[in-house]
Design an enzyme around this catalytic site. Structure first.
Site, mmCIF file in Angstrom:
data_model
loop_
_atom_site.group_PDB
_atom_site.id
_atom_site.type_symbol
_atom_site.label_atom_id
_atom_site.label_comp_id
_atom_site.label_asym_id
_atom_site.label_seq_id
_atom_site.Cartn_x
_atom_site.Cartn_y
_atom_site.Cartn_z
ATOM 1 N N ASP A 211 1.259 -0.833 -0.451
ATOM 2 C CA ASP A 211 -0.401 0.102 -0.392
ATOM 3 C C ASP A 211 0.800 1.515 -0.036
ATOM 4 O OD1 ASP A 211 -2.834 1.100 0.727
ATOM 5 O OD2 ASP A 211 -1.906 2.286 2.289
ATOM 6 N N GLU A 235 1.896 -0.356 -5.147
ATOM 7 C CA GLU A 235 0.579 0.870 -5.428
ATOM 8 C C GLU A 235 0.867 2.098 -5.427
ATOM 9 O OE1 GLU A 235 -3.183 3.214 -3.384
ATOM 10 O OE2 GLU A 235 -1.661 2.436 -1.991
#
Length: 461
Positions: A211, A235
């Site tokens: 993330d 990400e």
């Protein structure tokens, strides 16, 4: 005490699992992204009324998810990405608000439940990717965080609001008022490397989704990714391929946000196929390995596709691109039930309201697209050829022309005839998404009729 033979057998199994889950092994996989809290509530869940508050826990569990592995595999998925599994601050149904790295979120079950889920998935040939956060922790008192020294203020950056035009601010300020880890600290780096290594080994995960990658300084990531020892996909939430490519050598792969925008613009009738092709070519030149990027059309951070464009035929064309074009496909849970929620948390609907309908139109469409991917050999390579770039259509081939895909953006109810060169003289294919067979002439030319705006997926006969 286990015998030497049993111990060696277990060691051999662990080694083969770790070595099988490298980047190359993931390239032919097909990923279903599941929010654990939203899939199924228990092992006997057959459906029910919708969750009343999507901003809090809805009751999904590891056991529930395990019971839906056949439902997931029925669409042709052979990998699942699950949301973070660690203990979270109150209300952290999504998993991104960690409070204790070494304990499991009890709202979703026990450590043994999680191990059972991974084991059951492996028994069905399904990889499991776990989501992790190394940028921030949950919005609890610092003193309540574990392990030490995460309970000390010195483990965090001084609070500030992010200025997105300043990369230093992006990396050191607090996203959504969440305590931002002092990732420059060697102690914090070692702590997180040790933890991700333990997490992957303890639960047998095959991959790691990372993330908020752009919110941490770049030199943090190689050590973290290496410690995970499996495929890592990060990400970097940005559509600029030049910016995103700056992270490409730091971990195994990245989510393909640069392609997300022009791809969706074309299939949602607001952009051109040429822009999609231009971005594809730009990615080819900028990224060291475009085949390791994860392709997607929506997720838990972006409004669902149908919320933007409510047309099932167009959605099928976009899904044909995600599943059959270059990259590792990632399909967000609920897409198969034509969910259309808007911004978070509306795009995080519970799956049980659908009754887990395997006859749903998009469930069946995904199954056919996934079957074509598998029949074409898994499509792991960097072998996509642009065949036809038109105002309302884009066609490409892969696997040396064994797969030819024609997509359009004319939408539901539209028809059309598209003629182009397949680069395969005297070729013969069957349409595996619809019906009929097609042949090319001695020069490779073919004409294909589109019905109801649906994609055409040709596999060599």
């Amino acid at each position: 005490m286990p015998t030497l033979g049993a111990s060696l057998a277990l060691l051999s199994q662990l080694i083969s699992l770790a070595s099988s889950a490298d980047t190359d092994a993931w390239k032919s996989r097909n990923i279903y992204f599941a929010l654990t809290d939203r899939v199924a509530r228990n092992s006997g869940d057959t459906g029910g009324s919708a969750c009343g508050d999507l901003s809090n826990y809805c009751g999904g569990t590891f056991q529930g998810l395990q019971s839906k592995l056949d439902y997931i595999a029925g669409m042709g998925f052979d990998a699942i990405w699950i949301t973070p599994v660690v203990t979270n601050s109150a209300g952290g149904y999504h998993g991104y608000w960690a409070t204790d790295l070494y304990s499991i979120n009890s709202n979703h079950g026990t450590a043994d439940d999680l191990k059972a889920l991974v084991s059951a998935a492996h028994a069905k040939g399904i990889y499991v990717m776990v989501d992790v956060v190394a940028n921030h922790v949950g919005p609890s008192a610092i003193a309540d965080h574990q392990p030490q020294p995460l309970n000390q203020d010195s483990s965090y950056h001084t609070q500030c609001e992010i200025n997105y035009s300043d990369q230093n601010s992006v990396e050191n300020c607090w996203i959504s008022n969440l305590p931002d880890l002092n990732t420059q600290s060697s102690e914090i780096r070692t702590l997180y490397q040790d933890w991700v290594s333990w997490l992957v080994t303890e639960y047998g995960f095959d991959g790691v989704r990372i993330d908020t990658v752009k919110h941490v300084e770049k030199d943090y990531w190689p050590g973290f990714s290496s410690a995970a020892s499996v495929y890592t996909v990060g990400e970097v939430f940005d559509g600029d391929p030049n910016y995103v490519a700056g992270y490409a050598s730091l971990m195994s792969g990245l989510l393909n946000y640069p392609m997300y925008y022009p791809m969706n613009r074309f299939y949602q009738q607001t952009g051109s196929s040429q822009d999609l092709v231009n971005m594809y070519n730009q990615i080819s030149s900028l990224f060291p390995d475009p085949t390791a990027l994860g392709s997607f059309l929506d997720n838990h951070d972006n409004a669902r596709w149908l919320n933007t464009k409510n047309d099932l035929s167009l959605l099928k064309n976009a899904l044909a691109y995600v599943i059959l074009a270059r990259g590792i496909p990632i399909v967000y849970y609920g897409t198969e039930q034509a969910y259309s929620g808007g911004a978070d948390p509306a795009n995080r609907e519970d799956l049980w309201r659908s009754g887990f309908n395997t006859n749903a139109e998009i469930y069946q469409a995904i199954s056919r697209l996934s079957a074509a991917r598998k029949s074409a050999g898994g499509l792991a390579g960097n072998d996509q050829t642009h065949l036809y770039v038109a105002d309302t259509a884009y066609a490409w081939s892969r696997a040396g022309g064994d797969l030819v895909v024609l997509t359009t953006n004319s939408g539901l109810g539209s028809t059309g005839n598209h003629c182009f060169n397949t680069q395969v003289p005297n070729g013969a294919w069957n349409n595996t998404f619809g019906t009929g067979s097609f042949t090319s002439d001695g020069s490779g030319n073919i004409c294909i009729s589109v019905s109801n705006g649906e994609p055409v997926v040709l596999l060599a006969a």
